[in-house]
Design an enzyme around this catalytic site. Structure first.
Site: not given
Ligand code: RB5
Length: 143
Positions: A8, A65, A67, A98, A133
């Site tokens: 993203d 992304c 997180t 694994h 596994h």
């Molecule tokens: C974007 O702001 C953020 O929500 C996205 O990159 C991600 O972390 C979502 O899981």
């Protein structure tokens, strides 16, 4: 080896640099977007990447992304996908050894680009160990 990659807006910069790095190393990389840092919905690129892995149009996938969680959650809705979130090289090793992750997901806002490269290299170079596994992986979708 053909690798599909997506991000993203939060992962766009790392995706762009990782494509250049992997291409230079000799991998064929297919970019599923996004194509800028303009805010967008990670699911819009995660589903096409997941489908390409499931349909064997690419061998493996990589997703970024902020997180890593939105990508991992979306990718793992697909039955043929084992998307694993890794933020350290040792986790990158274990998620292949694994869990046989066929998509590597990284949290761009919480790791350095150098870490992303180390995690990616470790994951790509590690072999799935099979054995117990494999049994555990089979139970992911049969319960
Ligand atoms: C974007 O702001 C953020 O929500 C996205 O990159 C991600 O972390 C979502 O899981």
């Amino acid at each position: 080896m053909k690798i599909g990659i997506c991000s993203d807006h939060a992962g766009f910069a790392y995706k762009t640099k990782l494509i250049a790095y992997l291409t230079k190393k000799g991998y064929e990389v297919v970019d599923f977007g996004t194509d800028s840092e303009v805010s967008m919905d990670y699911s819009d690129v995660a589903h096409p990447l997941a489908a390409a892995v499931e349909e064997k149009k690419v061998d493996l996938g990589i997703a970024f992304c902020g997180t890593g969680n939105g990508m991992a959650m979306t990718l793992n809705k697909h039955k043929g996908i084992r998307a694993g979130l890794a933020w350290a090289a040792e986790i990158g090793r274990l998620v292949k050894a694994h869990n046989n992750a066929n998509v590597l997901v990284m949290p761009a806002r919480f790791i350095s680009f150098r870490a992303a490269v180390n995690i990616t290299n470790t994951w790509l170079e590690t072999e799935f160990e099979g054995g117990r596994h494999q049994r555990r992986i089979e139970k992911m979708i049969t319960w």
